[in-house]
Design an enzyme around this catalytic site. Structure first.
Site, PDB file in Angstrom:
ATOM      1  N   GLY A   1      50.668  67.908  -4.578  1.00  0.00           N
ATOM      2  CA  GLY A   1      51.325  66.774  -5.318  1.00  0.00           C
ATOM      3  C   GLY A   1      51.215  66.959  -6.689  1.00  0.00           C
ATOM      4  O   GLY A   1      50.331  67.583  -7.255  1.00  0.00           O
TER       5      GLY A   1
ATOM      6  N   GLN B   1      52.366  64.665 -15.411  1.00  0.00           N
ATOM      7  CA  GLN B   1      51.661  66.051 -15.486  1.00  0.00           C
ATOM      8  C   GLN B   1      52.408  66.982 -16.235  1.00  0.00           C
ATOM      9  O   GLN B   1      51.899  68.195 -16.642  1.00  0.00           O
ATOM     10  CB  GLN B   1      51.188  66.363 -14.218  1.00  0.00           C
ATOM     11  CG  GLN B   1      49.992  65.568 -13.650  1.00  0.00           C
ATOM     12  CD  GLN B   1      49.833  66.001 -12.255  1.00  0.00           C
ATOM     13  OE1 GLN B   1      50.250  65.668 -11.202  1.00  0.00           O
ATOM     14  NE2 GLN B   1      48.734  66.824 -12.155  1.00  0.00           N
TER      15      GLN B   1
ATOM     16  N   CYS C   1      42.927  68.303  -8.959  1.00  0.00           N
ATOM     17  CA  CYS C   1      44.112  67.820  -9.296  1.00  0.00           C
ATOM     18  C   CYS C   1      44.275  68.979 -10.256  1.00  0.00           C
ATOM     19  O   CYS C   1      43.373  69.829 -10.852  1.00  0.00           O
ATOM     20  CB  CYS C   1      43.726  66.698 -10.324  1.00  0.00           C
ATOM     21  SG  CYS C   1      44.977  66.052 -11.310  1.00  0.00           S
ATOM     22  N   LEU C   2      45.646  69.035 -10.402  1.00  0.00           N
ATOM     23  CA  LEU C   2      46.301  70.551 -11.187  1.00  0.00           C
ATOM     24  C   LEU C   2      46.056  70.055 -12.748  1.00  0.00           C
ATOM     25  O   LEU C   2      45.842  71.331 -13.538  1.00  0.00           O
ATOM     26  CB  LEU C   2      47.757  70.891 -11.002  1.00  0.00           C
ATOM     27  CG  LEU C   2      48.147  71.313  -9.641  1.00  0.00           C
ATOM     28  CD1 LEU C   2      49.628  71.156  -9.309  1.00  0.00           C
ATOM     29  CD2 LEU C   2      47.237  72.575  -9.277  1.00  0.00           C
TER      30      LEU C   2
ATOM     31  N   HIS D   1      47.005  59.172  -5.297  1.00  0.00           N
ATOM     32  CA  HIS D   1      46.602  59.832  -6.431  1.00  0.00           C
ATOM     33  C   HIS D   1      47.675  60.286  -7.594  1.00  0.00           C
ATOM     34  O   HIS D   1      47.596  59.705  -8.518  1.00  0.00           O
ATOM     35  CB  HIS D   1      46.140  61.287  -6.104  1.00  0.00           C
ATOM     36  CG  HIS D   1      45.735  62.565  -6.939  1.00  0.00           C
ATOM     37  ND1 HIS D   1      44.458  63.056  -7.071  1.00  0.00           N
ATOM     38  CD2 HIS D   1      46.456  62.990  -7.955  1.00  0.00           C
ATOM     39  CE1 HIS D   1      44.330  63.565  -8.032  1.00  0.00           C
ATOM     40  NE2 HIS D   1      45.514  63.910  -8.505  1.00  0.00           N
ATOM     41  N   GLU D   2      48.801  60.500  -6.820  1.00  0.00           N
ATOM     42  CA  GLU D   2      49.869  60.784  -7.913  1.00  0.00           C
ATOM     43  C   GLU D   2      50.553  59.632  -8.415  1.00  0.00           C
ATOM     44  O   GLU D   2      50.893  59.689  -9.763  1.00  0.00           O
ATOM     45  CB  GLU D   2      51.115  61.385  -6.941  1.00  0.00           C
ATOM     46  CG  GLU D   2      50.740  62.681  -6.605  1.00  0.00           C
ATOM     47  CD  GLU D   2      50.057  63.744  -7.391  1.00  0.00           C
ATOM     48  OE1 GLU D   2      50.366  63.835  -8.469  1.00  0.00           O
ATOM     49  OE2 GLU D   2      49.203  64.752  -6.941  1.00  0.00           O
TER      50      GLU D   2
ATOM     51  N   HIS E   1      48.644  58.874 -11.614  1.00  0.00           N
ATOM     52  CA  HIS E   1      49.229  59.433 -12.622  1.00  0.00           C
ATOM     53  C   HIS E   1      50.269  58.978 -13.493  1.00  0.00           C
ATOM     54  O   HIS E   1      50.059  58.959 -14.546  1.00  0.00           O
ATOM     55  CB  HIS E   1      49.407  61.055 -12.125  1.00  0.00           C
ATOM     56  CG  HIS E   1      48.783  62.038 -12.067  1.00  0.00           C
ATOM     57  ND1 HIS E   1      47.675  62.208 -13.157  1.00  0.00           N
ATOM     58  CD2 HIS E   1      48.268  62.795 -10.865  1.00  0.00           C
ATOM     59  CE1 HIS E   1      47.093  63.442 -12.679  1.00  0.00           C
ATOM     60  NE2 HIS E   1      47.308  63.667 -11.193  1.00  0.00           N
TER      61      HIS E   1
END
Ligand code: ZN
Length: 173
Positions: free
Chosen positions: A46, A51, A91-92, A133-134, A137
Site C-alpha cells: 500500500g 508518502q 512501511c515504505l 494503515h494507509e 498516513h
C-alpha cells in the site's frame, strides 16, 4: 508513468494531513498510476499520497498474493469497524522495521473510485489492515506511533544508527 520518491521517517511532511479530493481529474489519475508503479517497484502492499509528498486523500493498495488486485481509493472513510486483529506491519516510509499493530479485523469503507463513483465496500484480513494503515498516513499517523515508548525508542535508535535499511528485516518486540 514514473517512479516517485517516498518520504522517510522522521521527515515532518509525513505528519501533514491530507485534503479531500474534490474532483477526480487527469492529475489524480496520473498520480494514482505513478503511486501504483512506485508501490510495486518497492514491493509494498500500500502507499498513501502523503508518502510521496502530496497532501491529498488518495491511497493505492494491493494485498493480493499474486500482486494483481490493485485498487485506487479516493477520499476513504471507515463507516464501520469490527473485530480485532494483530499483524506485523512494515512501511515504505520506515524501511526495514516491522512491529505488531492492533487493528480492526473488518471494515466498511466509503470511498470514491478513479471513475468518480462513490462506493461502499466491506474489507477484511490483510486488505482491511492495509487500508487502515494507509488511512492513518492521510492523517499524519505512522504505525510506529502505536508502539509502546520503549519500542519506539528502539526504532528511533535503529533508524538514527542507520542499522535499519530496506534489506534489513528488524522485528521490534
Ligand atoms: Zn506506511
Amino acid at each position: 508513468m514514473s517512479l516517485l520518491s517516498v518520504l522517510k521517517f522522521p521527515d515532518n511532511r509525513l505528519r501533514l494531513k491530507a485534503k479531500k479530493v474534490e474532483q477526480v481529474d487527469q492529475n489524480i489519475q496520473s498520480l494514482a498510476s505513478d503511486m501504483l508503479e512506485t508501490m510495486y517497484h518497492q514491493h509494498g502492499i500500500g502507499l498513501a499520497a502523503t508518502q510521496v509528498n502530496q497532501q491529498i486523500s488518495l491511497i493505492v493498495i494491493d494485498a493480493s498474493e499474486n500482486r494483481d488486485q490493485s485498487k485506487v481509493i479516493i477520499n476513504p472513510k471507515i463507516t464501520k469497524k469490527s473485530g480485532d486483529s494483530l499483524y506485523q506491519e512494515g512501511c515504505l516510509s520506515v524501511p526495514g522495521i516491522f512491529a505488531e499493530v492492533k487493528r480492526s479485523q473488518e471494515i466498511d469503507l466509503e470511498y470514491t473510485t478513479l471513475e468518480n463513483i462513490i462506493k461502499t465496500d466491506s474489507f477484511d484480513g490483510l486488505t482491511a489492515i492495509c487500508i487502515q494503515h494507509e488511512i492513518d498516513h492521510l492523517e499524519g499517523i505512522l504505525f510506529i506511533d502505536y508502539l509502546e515508548p520503549h519500542k519506539l525508542k528502539q526504532v528511533k535508535e535503529l533508524i538514527s544508527s542507520n542499522r535499519a535499511n530496506p534489506n534489513a528485516h528488524i522485528q521490534v518486540e
